[in-house]
Design a protein around this motif. Structure first.
Motif, mmCIF file in Angstrom:
data_model
loop_
_atom_site.group_PDB
_atom_site.id
_atom_site.type_symbol
_atom_site.label_atom_id
_atom_site.label_comp_id
_atom_site.label_asym_id
_atom_site.label_seq_id
_atom_site.Cartn_x
_atom_site.Cartn_y
_atom_site.Cartn_z
ATOM 1 N N MET A 1 0.842 -1.203 0.000
ATOM 2 C CA MET A 1 0.000 0.000 0.000
ATOM 3 C C MET A 1 0.871 1.245 0.000
ATOM 4 N N GLY A 2 1.919 1.214 0.861
ATOM 5 C CA GLY A 2 2.830 2.351 0.945
ATOM 6 C C GLY A 2 3.399 2.700 -0.413
ATOM 7 N N GLU A 3 3.798 1.697 -1.165
ATOM 8 C CA GLU A 3 4.408 1.879 -2.474
ATOM 9 C C GLU A 3 3.540 2.741 -3.395
ATOM 10 N N THR A 4 2.260 2.445 -3.396
ATOM 11 C CA THR A 4 1.370 3.139 -4.328
ATOM 12 C C THR A 4 1.061 4.568 -3.882
ATOM 13 N N MET A 5 1.099 4.796 -2.547
ATOM 14 C CA MET A 5 0.727 6.111 -2.052
ATOM 15 C C MET A 5 1.833 7.143 -2.232
ATOM 16 N N ARG A 6 3.073 6.680 -2.248
ATOM 17 C CA ARG A 6 4.191 7.606 -2.267
ATOM 18 C C ARG A 6 4.255 8.342 -3.609
ATOM 19 N N GLU A 7 4.357 9.667 -3.532
ATOM 20 C CA GLU A 7 4.453 10.450 -4.767
ATOM 21 C C GLU A 7 5.912 10.686 -5.096
ATOM 22 N N GLU A 8 6.265 10.367 -6.330
ATOM 23 C CA GLU A 8 7.670 10.324 -6.731
ATOM 24 C C GLU A 8 8.411 11.643 -6.546
ATOM 25 N N HIS A 9 7.770 12.762 -6.822
ATOM 26 C CA HIS A 9 8.504 14.024 -6.797
ATOM 27 C C HIS A 9 8.406 14.734 -5.455
ATOM 28 N N SER A 10 7.848 14.061 -4.487
ATOM 29 C CA SER A 10 7.728 14.661 -3.165
ATOM 30 C C SER A 10 8.887 14.231 -2.273
ATOM 31 N N THR A 11 9.111 15.005 -1.198
ATOM 32 C CA THR A 11 10.155 14.681 -0.232
ATOM 33 C C THR A 11 9.499 14.284 1.083
ATOM 34 N N TYR A 12 9.878 13.103 1.570
ATOM 35 C CA TYR A 12 9.318 12.601 2.819
ATOM 36 C C TYR A 12 10.412 12.599 3.888
ATOM 37 N N ILE A 13 10.158 13.317 4.977
ATOM 38 C CA ILE A 13 11.132 13.369 6.066
ATOM 39 C C ILE A 13 10.551 12.711 7.317
ATOM 40 N N LEU A 14 11.331 11.793 7.884
ATOM 41 C CA LEU A 14 10.940 11.207 9.164
ATOM 42 C C LEU A 14 11.662 11.999 10.246
ATOM 43 N N ALA A 15 10.908 12.548 11.199
ATOM 44 C CA ALA A 15 11.494 13.416 12.221
ATOM 45 C C ALA A 15 11.281 12.852 13.616
ATOM 46 N N ILE A 16 12.296 13.047 14.468
ATOM 47 C CA ILE A 16 12.259 12.548 15.848
ATOM 48 C C ILE A 16 12.447 13.731 16.796
ATOM 49 N N GLU A 17 11.642 13.785 17.842
ATOM 50 C CA GLU A 17 11.754 14.866 18.839
ATOM 51 C C GLU A 17 11.715 14.242 20.245
ATOM 52 N N THR A 18 12.794 14.449 21.022
ATOM 53 C CA THR A 18 12.846 13.939 22.406
ATOM 54 C C THR A 18 13.504 14.969 23.326
ATOM 55 N N SER A 19 13.241 16.270 23.100
ATOM 56 C CA SER A 19 14.005 17.271 23.852
ATOM 57 C C SER A 19 13.548 17.439 25.290
ATOM 58 N N CYS A 20 12.318 17.040 25.591
ATOM 59 C CA CYS A 20 11.849 17.176 26.981
ATOM 60 C C CYS A 20 11.097 15.923 27.414
ATOM 61 N N ASP A 21 9.782 15.995 27.566
ATOM 62 C CA ASP A 21 9.065 14.842 28.110
ATOM 63 C C ASP A 21 8.060 14.240 27.138
ATOM 64 N N GLU A 22 8.244 14.464 25.833
ATOM 65 C CA GLU A 22 7.397 13.783 24.851
ATOM 66 C C GLU A 22 8.328 13.001 23.922
ATOM 67 N N THR A 23 8.025 11.715 23.708
ATOM 68 C CA THR A 23 8.756 10.942 22.715
ATOM 69 C C THR A 23 7.917 11.010 21.457
ATOM 70 N N ALA A 24 8.453 11.670 20.400
ATOM 71 C CA ALA A 24 7.604 11.928 19.241
ATOM 72 C C ALA A 24 8.307 11.606 17.933
ATOM 73 N N VAL A 25 7.548 11.027 17.004
ATOM 74 C CA VAL A 25 8.037 10.732 15.657
ATOM 75 C C VAL A 25 6.949 11.130 14.668
ATOM 76 N N ALA A 26 7.370 11.785 13.580
ATOM 77 C CA ALA A 26 6.399 12.175 12.561
ATOM 78 C C ALA A 26 6.986 11.947 11.177
ATOM 79 N N ILE A 27 6.113 11.837 10.195
ATOM 80 C CA ILE A 27 6.539 11.783 8.803
ATOM 81 C C ILE A 27 5.840 12.935 8.084
ATOM 82 N N ILE A 28 6.653 13.795 7.453
ATOM 83 C CA ILE A 28 6.143 15.019 6.838
ATOM 84 C C ILE A 28 6.483 15.022 5.351
ATOM 85 N N LYS A 29 5.487 15.371 4.536
ATOM 86 C CA LYS A 29 5.689 15.436 3.099
ATOM 87 C C LYS A 29 5.930 16.888 2.676
#
Ligand code: ZN
Lengths: 347, 231
Positions: A1-29
């Protein structure tokens, strides 16, 4: 499913944030669209201590990091292979907490040979707004949180000039200390905000403006004034209404923040004002700013509540600009609890 | 099987690569407070030297403490994230057990320890095969030596901090205590790799550091709760 959804000319960044008391991960297009946004909050754990205990925060991050990574990929229906770059909060923040995110990001980037990007936490807070609408430059950002109270001028993407900052306590810090003196449950900021709406500004606490043309802030005097008032009332056996204390305190903070933001916006002829950071969720502040900028040409933007508090979506949004500038971290990248925003912008 | 072994739990940073039942690379460096900046460059270098790509790894073995809280977390964050994202098995081993493996040639009980300051040590007791006899704990060296004395078994002490306690150990245990040659007094990442090779995988999500100690704030909180309960 992932394969078909991904748009070729877009940039996908996986981001991690742990600077205080939230463990967070996001994927941004493309720096503007949230594909996945997972936040594991530790609030319940720190509640018993009445504040964030750094060592406890670091321990939770290492327990949660792979769960949160997995949940983000699942939510996005993507694989790591489909990600273009890995971003992580490099600083500022709690060093032990930051280190977990930085280590995980480096491992992920190394294992899959992806570019690695270090992001400034405050740049993240400002860029949270780009997930909602595009920036109009020049732009002024009011960043208000437990650790920050700053006015930041941006003339273009990725450039930051700090034109005002607190000389002592951050606004959020003042909220927390006042809440603790009032014996309100942790975290106290939202509770003060809630009570303030039920009370009146009867106590007339001071408004601290500093020098006439200064855009800096100072909240420690106000905090002390509130604490003294409470102690004196206690000694005299007087009972002050909690709602009125909260309303009076909040009125002072909000008036100074709103007025200085308004002044800075006009002086610099900005097109847009962005409010960022945990305190941007404060209803009193939102209302006051909305009224102040109502009759102006300046566009006021406040991200939705979930993007005001710490999250990784905002880190992914800010990372896109660094990615386009060609900024890449190497394997020796470290957590930097004192990372300077202006220097970060000059990279 | 191609294994990457990682140990950043104490002052020595150790890395080893194991391939087809042999060690093909090993790197050890005294690295006070620099695990964060030096671990990934070292992994990158050791893999490049061995002409291995990350995707060719089939297992990760990591020392999970006790030791420096921050050091342990750096090692585990890297090891867990690599294993999870490459979808390969992971094994977490006690840092004391990893140290004990260095003393296997002695054919006696093995007592590995790390100095935990103010007279305290992290320690445990292992047999000549490196298997646990007494689990890892954090206690006063004085109390630990008294326990060992009652056991009356010969025991080889092994520790990067041996100099801090050697006199005290001899004083209490006399002939019962043996000491390893200086070269054995640190954990060898190659031994970590060999030990991990035979062990079954653990759940990558559930693998957590072996701090042994609670956080100070938690100790106080538990105490306060207990007092409330008694009142
Ligand atoms: Zn923040």
């Amino acid at each position: 499913m992932g394969e078909t959804m991904r748009e070729e000319h877009s940039t996908y960044i996986l981001a991690i944030e742990t600077s205080c008391d939230e463990t967070a991960v996001a994927i941004i297009k493309d720096g503007t669209e949230v594909i996945a946004n997972v936040v594991a909050s530790q609030i319940k754990s720190h509640q018993r201590f009445g504040g964030v205990v750094p060592e406890v925060a670091s321990r939770h991050h290492v327990e949660q990091i792979t769960y949160v990574l997995e949940q983000a990929l699942t939510e996005a229906t993507m694989t790591i292979e489909e990600i273009d770059a890995i971003a992580v909060t490099e600083g500022p923040g709690l060093v032990g907490a930051l280190l977990v995110g930085v280590s995980a990001a480096k491992a992920l980037a190394f294992a899959h040979q992806k570019p690695l990007i270090g992001v400034h936490h405050i740049a993240g807070h400002i860029y949270a707004n780009r997930l909602q609408e595009e920036f109009s430059f020049p732009l002024l950002a009011l960043v208000v949180s437990g650790g920050h109270t700053e006015l930041i001028l941006m003339n273009e993407h990725g450039s930051f000039e700090v034109i005002g900052e607190t000389r002592d306590d951050a606004a959020g810090e003042a909220y927390d200390k006042v809440a603790r003196t009032m014996h309100l449950p942790y975290p106290g900021g939202p509770e003060v905000d809630r009570l303030a709406h039920l009370g009146q500004d009867t106590l007339q606490f001071p408004r601290v403006w500093l020098e006439e043309d200064s855009l800096d802030f100072s909240f420690s005097g106000l905090k002390s004034a509130v604490i003294n008032k409470l102690h004196n009332a206690d000694q005299q056996g007087l009972i002050l209404k909690k709602e009125d204390i909260a309303a009076s305190f909040q009125a002072s903070v909000v008036e100074v923040l709103t007025e200085k933001t308004y002044r800075a916006a006009n002086q610099n002829r900005v097109k847009q004002v962005i409010v960022a950071g945990g305190v941007a969720a404060n209803k009193g502040l939102r209302t006051a700013l909305a009224e102040r900028f109502d009759q102006t040409d300046i566009q006021l933007s406040i991200p939705p509540f979930a993007l005001c508090t710490d999250n990784a979506a905002m880190i992914g949004a800010a990372a896109m600009v660094a990615y386009q500038k060609g900024n890449r971290a190497d394997w020796a990248m470290n957590a930097n609890p004192g990372l300077d925003l202006e220097a970060y912008g000059r990279r | 099987m191609t294994i990457l072994a990682i140990d950043t739990s104490n002052e020595m940073m150790g890395l080893a690569l194991y391939h087809d039942q042999k060690i093909i690379a090993e790197y050890v460096s005294s690295n006070k407070n620099q695990h964060s900046t030096r671990l990934m460059p070292a992994i990158n270098q050791i893999m490049a030297d061995a002409h291995l790509k990350p995707k060719e790894l089939t297992k990760i073995v990591v020392a999970k403490g006790p030791g420096s809280y921050t050091g342990v977390r750096i090692g585990l964050s890297v090891a867990k994230t690599m294993a999870w994202s490459l979808q390969i098995p992971i094994v977490g081993l006690s840092s004391l057990q990893a140290l004990a493996y260095s003393a296997k040639p002695y054919q006696t009980m093995i007592c590995p320890f790390f100095d935990a300051r103010r007279g305290l040590v992290y320690t445990g007791l292992y047999n000549q095969h490196g298997k646990v006899v007494m689990t890892d704990q954090n206690l006063l060296m004085t109390d630990w030596l008294a326990q060992l004395k009652k056991d009356e078994q010969k025991c080889v002490f092994i520790s990067p901090d041996i100099a801090v306690y050697q006199e005290q150990i001899i004083e209490v245990l006399g002939d019962q205590a043996l000491f390893a040659d200086s070269g054995f007094n640190y954990a060898r990442p190659s031994m970590l790799a060999f030990a991990g090779a035979d062990m079954g995988a653990q759940s990558v999500h559930e693998l957590v550091p072996n701090y042994i100690r609670l956080v100070e704030a938690e100790v106080k909180w538990l105490e306060a709760r207990r007092n409330q309960g008694n009142a």
